[in-house]
Design an enzyme around this catalytic site. Structure first.
Site, short mmCIF file in Angstrom:
data_model
loop_
_atom_site.label_atom_id
_atom_site.label_comp_id
_atom_site.label_asym_id
_atom_site.label_seq_id
_atom_site.Cartn_x
_atom_site.Cartn_y
_atom_site.Cartn_z
N LEU A 114 49.67 28.72 -5.58
CA LEU A 114 51.34 27.69 -4.42
C LEU A 114 52.14 27.30 -6.12
O LEU A 114 50.89 27.11 -6.96
CB LEU A 114 51.16 26.03 -4.54
CG LEU A 114 50.14 25.84 -3.13
CD1 LEU A 114 49.74 24.12 -2.87
CD2 LEU A 114 50.91 26.59 -1.82
N ASP A 115 53.20 27.88 -6.38
CA ASP A 115 54.27 27.96 -6.87
C ASP A 115 53.96 26.95 -7.36
O ASP A 115 53.42 25.42 -7.42
CB ASP A 115 55.86 28.37 -6.96
CG ASP A 115 56.31 29.25 -5.78
OD1 ASP A 115 55.17 30.39 -6.16
OD2 ASP A 115 56.54 29.40 -4.81
N TYR A 116 54.35 26.25 -9.10
CA TYR A 116 54.47 25.25 -10.14
C TYR A 116 55.32 24.16 -9.21
O TYR A 116 54.38 22.91 -9.23
CB TYR A 116 55.13 26.03 -11.19
CG TYR A 116 55.45 24.56 -11.70
CD1 TYR A 116 54.36 24.61 -12.75
CD2 TYR A 116 56.45 24.28 -12.48
CE1 TYR A 116 54.20 22.57 -13.87
CE2 TYR A 116 57.44 22.77 -13.31
CZ TYR A 116 56.22 22.44 -13.62
OH TYR A 116 55.75 21.54 -14.94
#
Ligand code: URA
Length: 247
Positions: A114-116
């Site tokens: 998952l993205d930051y």
């Protein structure tokens, strides 16, 4: 039976062994081997087909000898907050999802990323076989996201999302998408995809003129994050693990 070099033909493949030891997913283990970071009996082995004699061979990664006993397998469902990255280390010193796992001694790895700035369901495990299986494109495991968007998609935008959107890395597979109830003047979409391209949901919604303001993963296959508070995690039940393996 041994082959000409004296390797056992029925031995376990090196990359499979590394995955079973919880070193990395099978794909990441192949990379470790190709990078020359794996030694068998003190010699670098950088060929994929190498088969181990489990009883005799001593395998080391980056100079650290692996134990003969496989570690306990862990299956962790984390509700990731924004502001954490999904890798073990960050050159910029940002917090990683591993910082949220207090008391987990085994080396677990996120299944996908998952993205930051994305929150929600993240599965972590040291079961390299399961990771490999869940990430393999042929599995088409559904992932459901809740996106708060800056503009409500019109009929044409919804059709594009449902038929596939052309991105810089090609046409996406069709997404399932529905506009959820608008709450407090916010437009919320529920979007289900099975591909795992980099920043895919953000790029798809950007492409149809509905930039993402906030993004959360709500489901992975049959797993749901509803019962896990933000920043917390739980272990999967034996029944859930069995079901995941049989997907
Ligand atoms: N799609 C995105 O754009 N970001 C994520 O973190 C996951 C899916």
């Amino acid at each position: 039976m041994d082959d000409k070099q004296g390797r056992p033909q029925d031995g376990v493949r090196l990359q499979k062994y590394l995955a079973a030891q919880g070193v990395a997913s099978r794909r990441a283990a192949e990379k470790l081997i190709a990078e020359g970071r794996v030694k068998v009996n003190g010699r670098v082995v950088d060929t994929m087909g190498y088969k181990l004699d489990g009883e005799r061979d001593r395998v080391a990664v980056d100079g650290v000898l692996l134990g003969k006993k496989a570690p306990r397998l862990r299956y962790i469902l984390l509700n990731k907050p924004c502001g954490y990255i999904c890798s073990a280390h960050d050159q910029r010193g940002r917090r990683t999802v591993l910082d949220l796992l207090h008391g987990v001694e085994e080396r677990v790895y996120p299944v996908g990323r998952l993205d930051y700035d994305t929150a929600g369901l993240l599965l972590l495990t040291n079961d390299g076989e399961l990771t490999h299986k869940l990430l393999h494109p042929s599995q088409q495991v559904d992932k459901t996201y809740i996106a708060e968007v800056a503009a409500c998609p019109d009929g044409a935008a919804l059709r594009r999302l449902r038929e596939g959107v052309m991105l810089s890395d090609g046409l996406t597979a069709p997404a399932k998408v529905q506009v959820m109830k608008r709450r407090d003047d916010k437009v919320m979409l529920e979007l289900t995809i099975h591909e795992g391209r980099n920043r895919q949901v953000r790029r798809m919604l950007d492409a149809v003129g509905c930039p993402v303001l906030r993004l959360k993963r709500a489901k992975l296959a049959f797993l749901d994050i509803k019962d896990v508070p933000l920043g917390a995690y739980r272990e999967l039940s034996a029944a859930e693990i069995k079901r995941l393996k049989s997907l």
